[in-house]
Write a protein that holds these residues in place. Structure first.
Motif, short mmCIF file in Angstrom:
data_model
loop_
_atom_site.label_atom_id
_atom_site.label_comp_id
_atom_site.label_asym_id
_atom_site.label_seq_id
_atom_site.Cartn_x
_atom_site.Cartn_y
_atom_site.Cartn_z
N GLY A 223 -24.68 -22.11 8.72
CA GLY A 223 -24.52 -20.66 8.58
C GLY A 223 -23.16 -20.19 9.05
O GLY A 223 -22.53 -19.33 8.41
N HIS A 224 -22.69 -20.75 10.17
CA HIS A 224 -21.35 -20.39 10.64
C HIS A 224 -20.29 -20.78 9.62
O HIS A 224 -19.32 -20.04 9.41
CB HIS A 224 -21.06 -21.09 11.97
N TRP A 225 -20.44 -21.94 8.99
CA TRP A 225 -19.44 -22.39 8.01
C TRP A 225 -19.38 -21.45 6.81
O TRP A 225 -18.28 -21.09 6.36
CB TRP A 225 -19.80 -23.81 7.57
N TRP A 226 -20.53 -21.04 6.32
CA TRP A 226 -20.53 -20.19 5.15
C TRP A 226 -20.04 -18.78 5.48
O TRP A 226 -19.40 -18.13 4.64
CB TRP A 226 -21.90 -20.17 4.49
N ASN A 227 -20.29 -18.29 6.63
CA ASN A 227 -19.72 -17.00 7.04
C ASN A 227 -18.20 -17.11 7.15
O ASN A 227 -17.48 -16.16 6.81
CB ASN A 227 -20.33 -16.54 8.37
N PHE A 228 -17.72 -18.27 7.61
CA PHE A 228 -16.28 -18.49 7.68
C PHE A 228 -15.67 -18.51 6.27
O PHE A 228 -14.61 -17.92 6.03
CB PHE A 228 -16.00 -19.83 8.39
N LEU A 229 -16.34 -19.19 5.32
CA LEU A 229 -15.83 -19.22 3.95
C LEU A 229 -15.84 -17.82 3.34
O LEU A 229 -14.92 -17.45 2.60
CB LEU A 229 -16.69 -20.16 3.10
N LYS A 230 -16.85 -17.06 3.65
CA LYS A 230 -16.94 -15.70 3.10
C LYS A 230 -15.84 -14.81 3.66
O LYS A 230 -15.19 -14.05 2.90
CB LYS A 230 -18.32 -15.13 3.45
N ASP A 231 -15.59 -14.89 4.98
CA ASP A 231 -14.62 -14.00 5.61
C ASP A 231 -13.18 -14.42 5.33
O ASP A 231 -12.29 -13.56 5.27
CB ASP A 231 -14.86 -13.96 7.12
N ASN A 232 -12.92 -15.71 5.15
CA ASN A 232 -11.54 -16.18 5.05
C ASN A 232 -11.12 -16.60 3.65
O ASN A 232 -9.92 -16.60 3.35
CB ASN A 232 -11.33 -17.37 6.00
N TYR A 233 -12.06 -16.96 2.79
CA TYR A 233 -11.71 -17.42 1.46
C TYR A 233 -12.34 -16.58 0.35
O TYR A 233 -12.13 -16.86 -0.83
CB TYR A 233 -12.11 -18.89 1.28
N GLY A 234 -13.13 -15.60 0.72
CA GLY A 234 -13.69 -14.68 -0.27
C GLY A 234 -14.84 -15.25 -1.07
O GLY A 234 -15.19 -14.70 -2.13
N LEU A 235 -15.48 -16.37 -0.62
CA LEU A 235 -16.63 -16.89 -1.34
C LEU A 235 -17.81 -15.94 -1.16
O LEU A 235 -18.01 -15.34 -0.10
CB LEU A 235 -17.01 -18.28 -0.83
N ALA A 236 -18.60 -15.80 -2.21
CA ALA A 236 -19.79 -14.95 -2.14
C ALA A 236 -20.90 -15.68 -1.40
O ALA A 236 -21.21 -16.84 -1.71
CB ALA A 236 -20.24 -14.56 -3.54
#
Length: 262
Positions: A223-236
């Motif tokens: 969950g932390h990884w995907w929140n990081f991808l969302k906040d820093n790389y714009g992944l949905a």
């Protein structure tokens, strides 16, 4: 005519010659005091020495015989002890194997409900129940002129493993059931599940307690990884709860049941 008289000295010489040559030459050479008389004595001495050596060797052998017998007995005892321990170990292994088989048979699912549970775990049957839905997609844009970030197979595998660790009972990605035999790989620009290409956006469905499953995933590394991808790389990345999900069986699962041959 008168005969000349003999000298008394000549008569004495004749007597002395007879005395000196009273024995035959062969007898004189074989008398005990000569060389031939000494040879039998040497043979006797040699035989006596050989007899003494043989007696000493026999005595030494007789003294070492009890020690050798004791060592042999000790070695035989060790061999018998090792054989007994080996037989005990073999019997112990057989007993443990029997216990393992018994416990496996006790835990094997034999009833209908149990077979249903086994099918859920292995992905052999369709599953229906509440859970959560995760909607994923590539980034729409990127900064600094770079290409927009994409969801990779590693990102998807990390999320699926995080759901299992959070207590998910069944998972599907874009309608493909995920099991222990499922392979999530990258093939060019596409992600494949069991060698079937997926099109983004990606929809991950997980059956389980919606509240616990969502909260545990949020606290997990996935969950932390995907929140990081969302906040820093714009992944949905969006997580919602669902009261009724239906996950199909794995169509590529060729083994329905495994058993141990006896």
């Amino acid at each position: 005519m008168t005969q000349p008289s003999r000298s008394p000295a000549a008569s004495m010489d004749l007597l002395a010659s007879i005395q000196r040559n009273a024995l035959e030459p062969d007898y004189r050479r074989a008398r005990p005091g000569g060389e031939a008389g000494r040879r039998p004595a040497l043979r006797v001495v040699g035989i006596a020495l050989a007899t003494g050596l043989l007696a000493m060797a026999a005595a030494q052998t007789s003294r070492s015989a009890p020690s050798a017998q004791a060592e042999r007995t000790e070695l035989l005892d060790r061999v018998r002890s090792a054989q007994v321990r080996q037989e005990e170990s073999v019997a112990r292994i057989a007993s443990l194997d029997a216990d393992v088989r018994r416990l496996q048979e006790e835990n094997l699912v034999s009833s209908h409900d149990g077979d249903q549970t086994e099918g859920i775990v292995t992905g052999r049957v369709t599953v229906t129940g509440p859970g959560i839905v995760l909607d994923l997609d590539d980034a729409l844009s990127a900064t600094d002129g770079a290409q927009p970030a994409r969801v990779t197979d590693q990102d998807l595998r990390r999320l699926v493993n995080g759901l299992w660790l959070s207590g998910a009972e069944a998972i599907a990605v874009n309608g493909h059931r995920i099991t222990a035999r499922t392979a999530i790989r990258q093939a060019g620009s596409a992600i494949t599940v069991d060698y079937r290409s997926l099109n983004h956006p990606y929809r991950v469905e997980a059956i389980g307690d919606p509240r616990q499953l969502g909260s545990r995933l949020a606290a997990a590394p996935a969950g932390h990884w995907w929140n990081f991808l969302k906040d820093n790389y714009g992944l949905a990345y969006q997580v919602t709860t669902a009261e009724d999900l239906t996950l199909p069986a794995d169509p590529g699962l060729g083994v329905s049941k495994a058993r141990v041959d006896r």
